[in-house]
Scaffold this active site. Structure first.
Site, mmCIF file in Angstrom:
data_model
loop_
_atom_site.group_PDB
_atom_site.id
_atom_site.type_symbol
_atom_site.label_atom_id
_atom_site.label_comp_id
_atom_site.label_asym_id
_atom_site.label_seq_id
_atom_site.Cartn_x
_atom_site.Cartn_y
_atom_site.Cartn_z
ATOM 1 N N GLY A 195 0.808 -1.217 0.000
ATOM 2 C CA GLY A 195 0.000 0.000 0.000
ATOM 3 C C GLY A 195 0.836 1.260 0.000
ATOM 4 N N GLY A 229 6.213 -3.359 3.264
ATOM 5 C CA GLY A 229 5.826 -3.747 4.612
ATOM 6 C C GLY A 229 6.192 -5.176 4.963
ATOM 7 N N GLY A 260 4.856 -8.271 4.528
ATOM 8 C CA GLY A 260 4.906 -9.293 3.486
ATOM 9 C C GLY A 260 6.023 -9.057 2.500
ATOM 10 N N ASP A 318 1.012 2.204 9.395
ATOM 11 C CA ASP A 318 0.404 1.869 10.683
ATOM 12 C C ASP A 318 1.392 1.836 11.839
ATOM 13 O OD1 ASP A 318 -2.266 1.453 9.721
ATOM 14 O OD2 ASP A 318 -1.557 -0.378 8.776
#
Length: 537
Positions: free
Chosen positions: A154, A242, A244, A273
Site C-alpha cells: 500500500g 511492509g 509481506g 500503521d
C-alpha cells in the site's frame, strides 16, 4: 582464559582449539563475522551454513552464569559469508568533499546499538544490532554497481523520498550511475517493467504522494525474481515495503546466497500503521498523524456547531495477517485533545449496558452537547461481521479485508438514540483514509526517509545483505529481516501510553472489571514468553 564454542543444531564440530576470547562469555547471533570479536588467533575451518543457529562462546574457567554480562549481537549476513574470497576496496567517501570535515567518517565494525536502554543495576546487557553507516572498506566497485529499486504494498507518505535519496546517495556519494526502477511491485521483475533512474529523473518526486515506481500487492515469485536479477546483472537490490514485502526480500536473499551471487539485498520497512517490530517508528507515520488532525478538527467544528452533535472519524489501523494495530488513532487522539473517545482493535469495546459506549456518548452529550469519536478501521470488526453476516476474505498480500466500521458505528449510534433513547442527534462521519496515505511526507518524515535511504545504501556497499534498516533508540541500525517480520507491533493496553490516552479523553476502558484486565495482562505476559529468545544451552 580459555573458551569453548558450541554450534547449536550442527553435527559438524570445527577445530577451535586455537581460539582465544578474552574476558566474560559472549552470546552472539548467527551471522557475526569473527573479526568483530577481536580474536587473538583464529583457526580456519570450512564454511558451515549457520542460518538460524546461535554461536555461543562460553568460558571454561569456572565463571558462574550470573557473572555473564549477557551481551547479544543479532547480526546481519555479509557477502563474505558465502563468498569468502570477495575483494574489498577503499570507500570512495574518503575523497568526498562533503565528508572531508567530518571528524569520524566511518562507522567502526564494533559499533553496536542497544535494543533496550532502560536497564537496572546488575541487569544483562541484552540484544544489540550493528550500527548503520559508511564503512572504511566496500565490496563493490562503483563503476560495476547495477542497482535496482522496487516498491510493494500500500501507499505511504515518504516512499518517493526514499527512492530519490537512494538514487542521489548512490550517485553523489559513491559515483554509481547504473540504477533501475522496477515498476509495479515484485511482478515488475519478470514482466520487464523497468526504467532508468538518475538524480535528474527523481529530482522533485519527493514533493508528490504515492510511489513514482507504482506498486502492487502479491506477485512474489522468488525463482523468477532472482532469475531476472541474474540475467540483468543486478548486484544491489533495494526493496521498499511492509511485512509481506520484507518476508519476500528475505526469500530473495536466501536464493541469492544459495546460488552464490554477489548481490546485496537491502530491505527498507514501510507501513503507515507503525506496526513494524524493533524499530522506533516507521516512515510516513508522523505525516499520517499530522494529516489526521485536519479530519478530527473538521469533525469537531461540525459537531460543536449543532445540538447533540456526534462526529466519527475513521483512521487507518488495519490487520496485518493475524494482527491489528491502532497507533495512528491513539497518537492522533493524544495530539488533538478534542477527541472524547478513541476505539482501537487492541481494546475491545461494547455498545450497550453499564460502562458501554452508548452510556458514555449520552453522558458526554449531557455535559458538552457534542462529542468526537476516533475509531481505527480494524476496531469492532467482529461486531460488524456478525451484524452484516460477512465472510472473511483477504487481499493479495494476505491482509484481512475490513468492513467499514465507521459507517456501521454511525448507524448503531443513530438507531440507539433515535429509537431507544428518543433523542435527536446530529451524526457526522468523516473517512480520510486515502487522503492521509496519499499525501507527500512532511519535513520530519523527509529527514527520516533520507537517513533510511543512506543507511541502506551504505550497508549494501559495505557488503551486508539480507538486512533491513531503521532507528533503534534513535540510532540507525542494521537488523535481520526475520526480526522485523516475526511479530507485529500493537498497542499494549498495559503500557503507559494507553493510560495517558484514557486520562486525556476520560473515556471508559471498556474492560468489564478487574478480571478482564487480568486476562489482558496474562495474555501479554504469555506473548512475551512466547517471543523470548532462549540463550541457554
Amino acid at each position: 582464559m580459555e573458551a569453548s564454542i558450541s554450534l547449536i543444531g550442527s553435527t559438524t564440530k570445527p577445530n577451535l582449539s586455537s581460539l582465544i576470547i578474552p574476558s566474560s562469555s559472549i552470546v552472539l547471533h548467527p551471522r557475526l563475522p569473527l573479526p568483530a570479536l577481536r580474536l587473538k588467533k583464529v583457526s580456519v575451518f570450512p564454511r558451515i551454513s549457520h542460518r538460524n543457529r546461535l554461536i555461543r562462546a562460553q568460558c571454561s574457567d569456572g565463571l558462574r552464569p550470573e557473572e555473564d554480562d549477557g551481551f547479544v549481537l543479532e547480526d546481519v549476513p555479509h557477502l563474505t559469508t558465502f563468498l569468502p574470497d570477495l575483494p574489498s576496496y577503499p570507500n570512495p567517501l574518503k575523497e568526498s568533499q562533503a565528508y572531508a570535515i567530518v571528524k569520524r567518517t566511518f562507522v567502526s565494525s564494533e559499533d553496536v546499538v542497544a535494543q533496550n536502554i532502560v536497564v537496572q543495576k546488575g541487569s544483562k546487557r541484552g540484544v544489540h544490532f550493528r550500527r548503520a553507516g559508511p564503512r572504511e572498506r566496500v565490496y563493490f566497485r562503483s563503476d560495476e554497481v547495477k542497482a535496482c529499486i522496487v516498491t510493494c504494498g500500500g501507499l505511504c507518505p515518504g516512499i518517493n523520498t526514499v527512492i530519490r535519496e537512494i538514487v542521489c546517495g548512490l550517485n553523489n556519494m559513491y559515483g554509481v550511475s547504473n540504477i533501475l526502477g522496477i515498476q509495479g511491485g515484485y511482478k515488475g521483475f519478470y514482466s520487464k517493467n523497468t526504467m532508468t533512474l538518475t538524480p535528474k529523473v527523481v529530482n522533485d518526486i519527493h514533493k508528490r504522494g504515492g510511489t513514482f515506481l507504482q506498486t502492487s500487492r502479491g506477485g512474489h515469485d522468488t525463482a523468477k525474481i532472482v532469475d531476472n536479477i541474474q540475467d540483468r546483472g543486478i548486484n544491489q537490490v533495494y526493496i521498499i515495503g511492509g511485512d509481506g514485502t520484507q518476508k519476500g526480500a528475505e526469500k530473495i536473499y536466501q536464493e541469492v546466497e544459495r546460488r552464490g551471487l554477489q548481490v546485496a539485498v537491502s530491505g527498507i520497512p514501510k507501513t503507515i500503521d507503525n506496526d513494524i517490530a524493533v524499530i522506533d517508528k516507521s516512515f510516513g507515520f508522523d505525516t499520517a498523524v499530522e494529516e489526521a488532525q485536519r479530519a478530527i478538527n473538521a469533525a469537531h467544528v461540525e459537531v460543536e456547531s449543532v445540538e447533540n452533535g456526534v462526529g466519527i472519524v475513521k483512521l487507518m489501523g488495519r490487520y496485518s495477517g493475524e494482527y491489528s494495530c491502532g497507533f495512528i488513532a491513539m497518537i492522533a487522539t493524544l495530539a488533538n485533545r478534542d477527541v472524547d473517545c478513541c476505539l482501537i482493535p487492541e481494546s475491545p469495546f461494547y455498545l450497550e449496558g453499564k460502562g458501554g459506549l452508548f452510556e458514555f456518548v449520552e453522558q458526554r452529550l449531557k455535559e458538552n452537547s457534542h462529542m468526537v469519536i476516533v475509531i481505527a478501521e480494524g476496531a469492532g470488526q467482529d461486531y460488524v461481521a456478525q451484524s452484516m453476516r460477512a465472510s472473511e476474505t483477504k487481499d493479495a498480500s494476505g491482509n484481512r479485508l475490513l468492513l467499514d466500521v465507521g459507517l456501521w458505528l454511525t448507524q448503531q449510534i443513530k438507531d440507539h438514540f433515535t429509537n431507544v433513547r428518543k433523542m435527536t442527534i446530529n451524526m457526522k462521519y468523516i473517512d480520510p483514509t486515502y487522503m492521509i496515505r496519499a499525501i507527500p511526507s512532511n519535513a520530519s518524515d523527509n529527514v527520516y526517509c533520507t537517513l533510511l535511504a543512506q543507511s541502506a545504501l551504505h550497508g549494501a556497499m559495505a557488503g551486508y545483505s539480507g538486512f533491513t534498516v531503521g532507528p533503534v533508540n534513535s540510532r540507525h541500525a542494521y537488523i535481520p529481516i526475520s526480526r522485523v517480520t516475526e511479530v507485529t507491533n500493537t498497542v499494549k493496553l498495559t503500557d503507559r501510553m494507553w493510560a495517558r490516552l484514557l486520562a486525556s479523553t476520560n473515556q471508559p476502558s471498556f474492560l468489564t472489571g478487574a478480571g478482564a484486565l487480568q486476562n489482558v495482562i496474562d495474555m501479554e505476559t504469555q506473548d512475551k514468553i512466547d517471543n523470548m529468545k532462549i540463550s541457554s544451552i
